[in-house]
Design an enzyme around this catalytic site. Sequence first.
Site, PDB file in Angstrom:
ATOM      1  N   GLU A  57      -5.598  61.813 -39.621  1.00  0.00           N
ATOM      2  CA  GLU A  57      -4.539  62.679 -39.098  1.00  0.00           C
ATOM      3  C   GLU A  57      -3.496  61.777 -38.444  1.00  0.00           C
ATOM      4  OE1 GLU A  57      -6.880  66.801 -37.963  1.00  0.00           O
ATOM      5  OE2 GLU A  57      -6.973  65.192 -36.495  1.00  0.00           O
ATOM      6  N   SER A  97      -9.198  61.446 -29.866  1.00  0.00           N
ATOM      7  CA  SER A  97      -9.557  62.741 -30.469  1.00  0.00           C
ATOM      8  C   SER A  97      -8.999  63.900 -29.665  1.00  0.00           C
ATOM      9  CB  SER A  97     -11.069  62.927 -30.485  1.00  0.00           C
ATOM     10  OG  SER A  97     -11.682  62.044 -31.334  1.00  0.00           O
ATOM     11  N   ASN A 113     -10.236  69.325 -35.457  1.00  0.00           N
ATOM     12  CA  ASN A 113     -11.033  69.745 -34.304  1.00  0.00           C
ATOM     13  C   ASN A 113     -10.589  71.082 -33.717  1.00  0.00           C
ATOM     14  OD1 ASN A 113     -12.948  67.746 -34.351  1.00  0.00           O
ATOM     15  ND2 ASN A 113     -11.722  66.338 -33.123  1.00  0.00           N
ATOM     16  N   HIS A 125      -5.606  59.391 -36.226  1.00  0.00           N
ATOM     17  CA  HIS A 125      -6.961  59.869 -35.921  1.00  0.00           C
ATOM     18  C   HIS A 125      -7.874  59.743 -37.135  1.00  0.00           C
ATOM     19  CE1 HIS A 125      -9.777  63.365 -34.667  1.00  0.00           C
ATOM     20  NE2 HIS A 125     -10.135  62.263 -34.058  1.00  0.00           N
TER      21      HIS A 125
HETATM   22  P1  NAI Z   1     -17.239  53.505 -28.321  1.00  0.00           P
HETATM   23  O1  NAI Z   1     -17.757  53.763 -26.976  1.00  0.00           O
HETATM   24  O2  NAI Z   1     -18.178  53.321 -29.467  1.00  0.00           O
HETATM   25  O3  NAI Z   1     -16.300  52.215 -28.288  1.00  0.00           O
HETATM   26  C1  NAI Z   1     -15.324  51.958 -27.307  1.00  0.00           C
HETATM   27  C2  NAI Z   1     -15.201  50.448 -27.144  1.00  0.00           C
HETATM   28  O4  NAI Z   1     -14.049  50.164 -26.349  1.00  0.00           O
HETATM   29  C3  NAI Z   1     -16.388  49.798 -26.436  1.00  0.00           C
HETATM   30  O5  NAI Z   1     -16.874  48.769 -27.273  1.00  0.00           O
HETATM   31  C4  NAI Z   1     -15.789  49.221 -25.143  1.00  0.00           C
HETATM   32  O6  NAI Z   1     -16.365  47.965 -24.825  1.00  0.00           O
HETATM   33  C5  NAI Z   1     -14.344  49.050 -25.520  1.00  0.00           C
HETATM   34  N1  NAI Z   1     -13.408  49.100 -24.395  1.00  0.00           N
HETATM   35  C6  NAI Z   1     -13.376  49.981 -23.368  1.00  0.00           C
HETATM   36  N2  NAI Z   1     -12.325  49.736 -22.577  1.00  0.00           N
HETATM   37  C7  NAI Z   1     -11.667  48.687 -23.118  1.00  0.00           C
HETATM   38  C8  NAI Z   1     -10.482  47.980 -22.762  1.00  0.00           C
HETATM   39  N3  NAI Z   1      -9.769  48.293 -21.693  1.00  0.00           N
HETATM   40  N4  NAI Z   1     -10.093  46.955 -23.558  1.00  0.00           N
HETATM   41  C9  NAI Z   1     -10.804  46.633 -24.662  1.00  0.00           C
HETATM   42  N5  NAI Z   1     -11.919  47.261 -25.035  1.00  0.00           N
HETATM   43  C10 NAI Z   1     -12.347  48.284 -24.263  1.00  0.00           C
HETATM   44  O7  NAI Z   1     -16.196  54.701 -28.642  1.00  0.00           O
HETATM   45  P2  NAI Z   1     -15.759  55.344 -30.025  1.00  0.00           P
HETATM   46  O8  NAI Z   1     -16.687  56.441 -30.373  1.00  0.00           O
HETATM   47  O9  NAI Z   1     -15.521  54.274 -31.020  1.00  0.00           O
HETATM   48  O10 NAI Z   1     -14.376  56.054 -29.621  1.00  0.00           O
HETATM   49  C11 NAI Z   1     -13.210  55.320 -29.356  1.00  0.00           C
HETATM   50  C12 NAI Z   1     -12.004  56.231 -29.424  1.00  0.00           C
HETATM   51  O11 NAI Z   1     -11.954  56.864 -30.700  1.00  0.00           O
HETATM   52  C13 NAI Z   1     -11.970  57.354 -28.399  1.00  0.00           C
HETATM   53  O12 NAI Z   1     -10.639  57.564 -28.016  1.00  0.00           O
HETATM   54  C14 NAI Z   1     -12.487  58.549 -29.188  1.00  0.00           C
HETATM   55  O13 NAI Z   1     -11.997  59.767 -28.699  1.00  0.00           O
HETATM   56  C15 NAI Z   1     -11.909  58.271 -30.553  1.00  0.00           C
HETATM   57  N6  NAI Z   1     -12.636  58.864 -31.674  1.00  0.00           N
HETATM   58  C16 NAI Z   1     -14.001  58.882 -31.750  1.00  0.00           C
HETATM   59  C17 NAI Z   1     -14.649  59.451 -32.829  1.00  0.00           C
HETATM   60  C18 NAI Z   1     -16.137  59.437 -32.942  1.00  0.00           C
HETATM   61  O14 NAI Z   1     -16.665  60.169 -33.786  1.00  0.00           O
HETATM   62  N7  NAI Z   1     -16.855  58.664 -32.172  1.00  0.00           N
HETATM   63  C19 NAI Z   1     -13.895  60.078 -33.951  1.00  0.00           C
HETATM   64  C20 NAI Z   1     -12.455  59.916 -33.829  1.00  0.00           C
HETATM   65  C21 NAI Z   1     -11.873  59.378 -32.712  1.00  0.00           C
END
Ligand code: NAI
Length: 385
Positions: free
Chosen positions: A149, A116, A187, A137
């Site tokens: 995006e 993001s 954003n 995105h």
């Molecule tokens: P989250 O914390 O729910 O999930 C991240 C997952 O990645 C966790 O399950 C973790 O175990 C895993 N993980 C961490 N390091 C790892 C690695 N080296 N190898 C494999 N798995 C690994 O996070 P979320 O909210 O899903 O966000 C993920 C990405 O998406 C971030 O870059 C965030 O900026 C982006 N994003 C988030 C949004 C949201 O509303 N939450 C919206 C759009 C983008």
Amino acid sequence: MQVGILGGGTMGSGIVQVAAQNGHQVVLVDLNEAVLTKSKEKLAKIMARLVEKGRISQDEADATQGNIAYSTNVNDFKSCGIVIEAIVENLDIKKKVFAQLEEITPDDCILASNTSSLSIASIGAALQDSSKIIGVHFFNPAPLMPLVEIIPAVQTSEATLNEAKSLIDSWKKVTVICKDTPGFIVNRVARPFYGEALRIYEEGIADFATIDWAMTSIGGFRMGPFTLMDYIGNDVNYTVTETVFKSFYYDPRYKPSFTQMRFSEAGYLGRKSGRGYFDYREGAENPKPTEDAEVGQQIFDRILVMLINEAVDAVFLNIGSKEAIDLAMTKGVNYPKGLLSWADEIGLENVLAKLEAMFHEYGEDRYRPSPLMRRMVEKGERFFE
Ligand code: NAI
């Protein structure tokens, strides 16, 4: 094409569902076995609900679930045509992971990030062949929000861009291409929805409930800014604002708010902590809005012209096309109308007059109108016919 998703949290799980429902063989990799189990169980529940409601057949539900392989080993990405990364938002970690993904995947595999707030160029710099980096995105929840995006970095090849875009278009998503700049389109353009609302509160013009009432009842937004910040989480929303502010070399237009900072510091994070701008604890009573039409109209007009100014400036700086910018706000964050169409409707000269009045009154740079707005008003132009 086989699709790889790295990270099975909120976003990764949603993207897996989208790809699998569209007939792809999908490999979901997360380091944490428990996350994979949770993701699998959650999808099973979603599928059962969709079958129950008659939205999909049992066969379709089975096929979707059958398309997904769950793994803790990134080597399972070895036959993928694209890998979409959705892990923790940390540049150093993402760079290491992308270098590793490049080693494992076929030479022509597209490597995409769902980040993001990080620049796609900085993630791509970790690759030997950075022409295959791209930002894709998605919005939360990914299966429901139509917008994606698509962000080519300076290194991205035309072929990578075209292939990634047509793949995600084939998932029945609305794609918009945007420049690799902080906040991409949504954003960035949405900042005043929060920032100007907080500022109106800080000036003592109205309380949270009244500002929310103005934006929903008069403006037609689905959620008021304070309800939305409570939903997103004040800590998360504050961090995004601060990141955008820093990334824009401290442009005062994006200045974060002390109010939001204090609410975060106090642990008033919103729904998730039971209390934010509003109180969500059982039996709690929240103040009612003061439904004064004139005050409400002023609040709505002020926030709307600030949003329009951001949208116009995004066109001015070629962050996306005018069509992309209007689609992004309606399909990514459910705005009732595209901001540029809205400007046409109100009359760009009226938007400019309101901004100039605020700029004059406050003497603050945050109210400066985009040069494009002045130019268009001088020429009597509109965005759309
Ligand atoms: P989250 O914390 O729910 O999930 C991240 C997952 O990645 C966790 O399950 C973790 O175990 C895993 N993980 C961490 N390091 C790892 C690695 N080296 N190898 C494999 N798995 C690994 O996070 P979320 O909210 O899903 O966000 C993920 C990405 O998406 C971030 O870059 C965030 O900026 C982006 N994003 C988030 C949004 C949201 O509303 N939450 C919206 C759009 C983008």
